[in-house]
Write a protein that holds these residues in place. Structure first.
Motif, PDB file in Angstrom:
ATOM      1  N   GLY A 264      32.836  -7.462  74.774  1.00 18.79           N
ATOM      2  CA  GLY A 264      34.007  -8.651  74.556  1.00 18.79           C
ATOM      3  C   GLY A 264      33.629  -9.848  75.082  1.00 18.79           C
ATOM      4  O   GLY A 264      33.948 -11.040  74.613  1.00 18.79           O
ATOM      5  N   SER A 265      33.336  -9.961  76.779  1.00 19.25           N
ATOM      6  CA  SER A 265      32.861 -10.836  77.287  1.00 19.25           C
ATOM      7  C   SER A 265      31.636 -11.848  76.555  1.00 19.25           C
ATOM      8  O   SER A 265      31.684 -12.919  76.558  1.00 19.25           O
ATOM      9  CB  SER A 265      32.320 -10.601  78.655  1.00 19.25           C
ATOM     10  OG  SER A 265      33.320  -9.953  79.281  1.00 19.25           O
ATOM     11  N   ALA A 266      30.721 -10.998  76.192  1.00 18.97           N
ATOM     12  CA  ALA A 266      29.546 -11.671  75.439  1.00 18.97           C
ATOM     13  C   ALA A 266      29.822 -12.589  74.200  1.00 18.97           C
ATOM     14  O   ALA A 266      29.434 -13.592  74.080  1.00 18.97           O
ATOM     15  CB  ALA A 266      28.440 -10.774  74.971  1.00 18.97           C
ATOM     16  N   VAL A 267      30.730 -11.917  73.440  1.00 20.72           N
ATOM     17  CA  VAL A 267      31.260 -12.555  71.810  1.00 20.72           C
ATOM     18  C   VAL A 267      32.188 -13.669  72.406  1.00 20.72           C
ATOM     19  O   VAL A 267      32.211 -14.641  71.746  1.00 20.72           O
ATOM     20  CB  VAL A 267      31.932 -11.490  71.140  1.00 20.72           C
ATOM     21  CG1 VAL A 267      33.126 -11.227  71.696  1.00 20.72           C
ATOM     22  CG2 VAL A 267      31.804 -11.824  69.643  1.00 20.72           C
ATOM     23  N   THR A 268      32.776 -13.471  73.579  1.00 20.18           N
ATOM     24  CA  THR A 268      33.608 -14.697  73.926  1.00 20.18           C
ATOM     25  C   THR A 268      33.091 -15.961  74.259  1.00 20.18           C
ATOM     26  O   THR A 268      33.396 -17.046  74.121  1.00 20.18           O
ATOM     27  CB  THR A 268      34.498 -14.315  75.099  1.00 20.18           C
ATOM     28  OG1 THR A 268      35.367 -13.494  74.801  1.00 20.18           O
ATOM     29  CG2 THR A 268      35.463 -15.392  75.857  1.00 20.18           C
ATOM     30  N   LYS A 269      31.630 -15.837  74.878  1.00 21.94           N
ATOM     31  CA  LYS A 269      30.760 -16.896  74.977  1.00 21.94           C
ATOM     32  C   LYS A 269      30.085 -17.439  74.011  1.00 21.94           C
ATOM     33  O   LYS A 269      29.471 -18.485  74.120  1.00 21.94           O
ATOM     34  CB  LYS A 269      29.742 -16.587  76.134  1.00 21.94           C
ATOM     35  CG  LYS A 269      30.498 -16.001  77.416  1.00 21.94           C
ATOM     36  CD  LYS A 269      31.018 -17.153  78.343  1.00 21.94           C
ATOM     37  CE  LYS A 269      31.450 -16.679  79.570  1.00 21.94           C
ATOM     38  NZ  LYS A 269      32.080 -17.910  80.399  1.00 21.94           N
ATOM     39  N   VAL A 270      30.269 -16.841  72.799  1.00 25.19           N
ATOM     40  CA  VAL A 270      29.593 -17.461  71.553  1.00 25.19           C
ATOM     41  C   VAL A 270      30.047 -18.786  71.183  1.00 25.19           C
ATOM     42  O   VAL A 270      31.153 -19.004  70.864  1.00 25.19           O
ATOM     43  CB  VAL A 270      29.678 -16.429  70.305  1.00 25.19           C
ATOM     44  CG1 VAL A 270      29.111 -17.264  68.862  1.00 25.19           C
ATOM     45  CG2 VAL A 270      29.070 -14.987  70.578  1.00 25.19           C
TER      46      VAL A 270
ATOM     47  N   LEU B 289      30.438  -9.490  87.449  1.00 25.29           N
ATOM     48  CA  LEU B 289      32.026  -9.252  87.123  1.00 25.29           C
ATOM     49  C   LEU B 289      32.940 -10.504  87.295  1.00 25.29           C
ATOM     50  O   LEU B 289      33.711 -10.678  86.734  1.00 25.29           O
ATOM     51  CB  LEU B 289      32.533  -8.007  88.036  1.00 25.29           C
ATOM     52  CG  LEU B 289      31.960  -6.641  87.756  1.00 25.29           C
ATOM     53  CD1 LEU B 289      32.453  -5.693  88.569  1.00 25.29           C
ATOM     54  CD2 LEU B 289      32.380  -6.297  86.152  1.00 25.29           C
ATOM     55  N   LEU B 290      32.499 -10.973  88.458  1.00 24.81           N
ATOM     56  CA  LEU B 290      33.201 -12.194  88.922  1.00 24.81           C
ATOM     57  C   LEU B 290      33.082 -13.504  88.009  1.00 24.81           C
ATOM     58  O   LEU B 290      33.717 -14.394  88.124  1.00 24.81           O
ATOM     59  CB  LEU B 290      33.083 -12.671  90.254  1.00 24.81           C
ATOM     60  CG  LEU B 290      33.920 -11.681  91.436  1.00 24.81           C
ATOM     61  CD1 LEU B 290      33.633 -12.270  92.747  1.00 24.81           C
ATOM     62  CD2 LEU B 290      35.156 -11.568  91.122  1.00 24.81           C
ATOM     63  N   GLY B 291      31.985 -13.280  87.013  1.00 22.25           N
ATOM     64  CA  GLY B 291      31.683 -14.467  86.379  1.00 22.25           C
ATOM     65  C   GLY B 291      32.503 -14.058  84.814  1.00 22.25           C
ATOM     66  O   GLY B 291      32.637 -14.825  84.092  1.00 22.25           O
ATOM     67  N   ARG B 292      33.146 -12.808  84.870  1.00 22.60           N
ATOM     68  CA  ARG B 292      33.869 -12.637  83.515  1.00 22.60           C
ATOM     69  C   ARG B 292      35.149 -11.996  83.792  1.00 22.60           C
ATOM     70  O   ARG B 292      36.183 -12.160  82.987  1.00 22.60           O
ATOM     71  CB  ARG B 292      33.313 -11.332  82.968  1.00 22.60           C
ATOM     72  CG  ARG B 292      31.739 -11.610  82.313  1.00 22.60           C
ATOM     73  CD  ARG B 292      30.953 -10.435  82.117  1.00 22.60           C
ATOM     74  NE  ARG B 292      29.594 -10.501  81.342  1.00 22.60           N
ATOM     75  CZ  ARG B 292      28.562 -11.074  81.854  1.00 22.60           C
ATOM     76  NH1 ARG B 292      28.642 -10.990  83.492  1.00 22.60           N
ATOM     77  NH2 ARG B 292      27.475 -11.175  81.423  1.00 22.60           N
ATOM     78  N   LEU B 293      35.430 -12.019  85.082  1.00 27.19           N
ATOM     79  CA  LEU B 293      36.975 -11.570  85.753  1.00 27.19           C
ATOM     80  C   LEU B 293      37.317 -12.721  86.781  1.00 27.19           C
ATOM     81  O   LEU B 293      36.625 -13.069  87.681  1.00 27.19           O
ATOM     82  CB  LEU B 293      36.997 -10.391  86.137  1.00 27.19           C
ATOM     83  CG  LEU B 293      36.919  -9.121  85.250  1.00 27.19           C
ATOM     84  CD1 LEU B 293      36.280  -7.887  85.924  1.00 27.19           C
ATOM     85  CD2 LEU B 293      38.168  -8.934  84.404  1.00 27.19           C
ATOM     86  N   THR B 294      38.783 -12.864  86.926  1.00 28.24           N
ATOM     87  CA  THR B 294      39.325 -13.570  88.287  1.00 28.24           C
ATOM     88  C   THR B 294      39.165 -12.604  89.287  1.00 28.24           C
ATOM     89  O   THR B 294      39.063 -11.407  89.032  1.00 28.24           O
ATOM     90  CB  THR B 294      40.536 -14.076  87.887  1.00 28.24           C
ATOM     91  OG1 THR B 294      41.529 -13.071  87.753  1.00 28.24           O
ATOM     92  CG2 THR B 294      40.629 -14.818  86.676  1.00 28.24           C
ATOM     93  N   VAL B 295      39.402 -13.020  90.514  1.00 28.58           N
ATOM     94  CA  VAL B 295      39.470 -11.925  91.605  1.00 28.58           C
ATOM     95  C   VAL B 295      40.519 -10.969  91.403  1.00 28.58           C
ATOM     96  O   VAL B 295      40.335  -9.813  91.690  1.00 28.58           O
ATOM     97  CB  VAL B 295      39.630 -12.902  92.790  1.00 28.58           C
ATOM     98  CG1 VAL B 295      39.804 -11.994  94.112  1.00 28.58           C
ATOM     99  CG2 VAL B 295      38.305 -13.840  93.438  1.00 28.58           C
ATOM    100  N   SER B 296      41.722 -11.334  90.992  1.00 27.87           N
ATOM    101  CA  SER B 296      42.703 -10.461  90.694  1.00 27.87           C
ATOM    102  C   SER B 296      42.459  -9.714  89.624  1.00 27.87           C
ATOM    103  O   SER B 296      43.017  -8.210  89.628  1.00 27.87           O
ATOM    104  CB  SER B 296      44.178 -11.183  90.617  1.00 27.87           C
ATOM    105  OG  SER B 296      44.017 -12.061  89.709  1.00 27.87           O
TER     106      SER B 296
END
Length: 273
Positions: free
Chosen positions: A80-86, A42-49
């Motif tokens: 969504g996180s996966a396609v953002t990394k493409v 999660l913290l690889g895809r979200l900020t702490v807040s």
């Protein structure tokens, strides 16, 4: 092997459970355990807040539509996180990648999922009755359509920036523009929007067990139309004089509102729900 067995048993019980409200305290406890276990991912895809706000969202969804409905939002998040990394490095070099290395903050969480949470909460309130003339299945269609709309938008944006050969403005005179321009669209991104909306609509139907195939088509169409309307808003209003308040997150919220609203309107008047 023990962990895998536990995961399979959890999945089996989660998806066999009826979709509906769950007590708030157990919902919070279960999500606390899950968020703790998934903290590195999660913290690889979200900020702490962003993670804190995502936790509040997750509790609300679990309490409203149970683990099956909650999983639709999880599917949206990871897809969504996966396609953002493409081709992220290429997008970053061109200055068109998502900020913070693609990690989402609180504004992204609520801009993307506030409409879905509202539909989920209203579906829990409706129960076997109607809420303002909307029955529970119609509200669940709105819930899935809202998340499908945001995934369609993310697919369109990220695939368009990564693979779009020709980008042009969605409004007349349809001038060519650089990838990543607000209101810019490409054939590749447009096709990706349809794919993204369809994928999550199908998954939502499978997870919730209440959406029929015509409802999947309605959700997919609504997501596609709303994503293109969002591009029009980006081209005509976002960041323009007099519309400084219309940030990307506000446009995302309007986008999901249009997708959910269109899906529920089609469901009520075309599918006679």
């Amino acid at each position: 092997a023990t962990v895998a067995t536990a995961a399979r048993e959890f999945a089996a019980s989660a998806f066999s459970a009826p979709v509906g409200p769950t007590a708030l305290l157990p919902s919070a406890g279960i999500n606390l355990v899950l968020f703790s276990a998934l903290r590195p991912a999660l913290l690889g895809r979200l900020t702490v807040s962003g993670a804190a706000h995502a936790f509040a969202l997750a509790v609300g969804l679990w309490a409203s539509v149970g683990p099956a409905g909650w999983s639709v939002a999880v599917a949206y998040f990871f897809l969504g996180s996966a396609v953002t990394k493409v081709r992220f490095r290429e997008k970053e070099a061109a200055g068109i990648a998502e900020g913070r290395g693609g990690r989402r903050g609180p504004e992204n969480v609520w801009g993307s999922a506030a409409t879905a949470l509202a539909c989920a909460a209203l579906s829990a309130s409706a129960g076997a009755r109607r809420f303002l003339g909307l029955d529970r299945d119609l509200l669940l269609l709105g819930f899935v359509a809202a998340l499908s709309t945001k995934l369609a938008d993310t697919f369109a944006s990220e695939i368009g920036k990564a693979y779009g050969k020709t980008t042009f403005m969605i409004i007349p005179p349809f001038n060519r523009c650089d990838p990543g321009t607000e209101g810019g669209v490409s054939a590749e991104g447009t096709a990706a929007a349809a794919v993204g909306g369809f994928i999550l609509s199908v998954y939502g139907a499978w997870a919730l067990k209440t959406l029929t195939f015509p409802m999947v088509l309605v959700s997919t169409l609504s997501a596609f139309v709303a994503t293109n309307v969002e591009s029009v808003l980006g081209a005509t209003m976002q960041g323009k004089s007099g519309f400084e308040w219309m940030s990307n997150e506000v446009v995302n919220f309007i986008n999901t509102l249009i997708g959910a609203g269109m899906a529920m309107a089609l469901g009520k008047f075309i599918l006679r729900m």
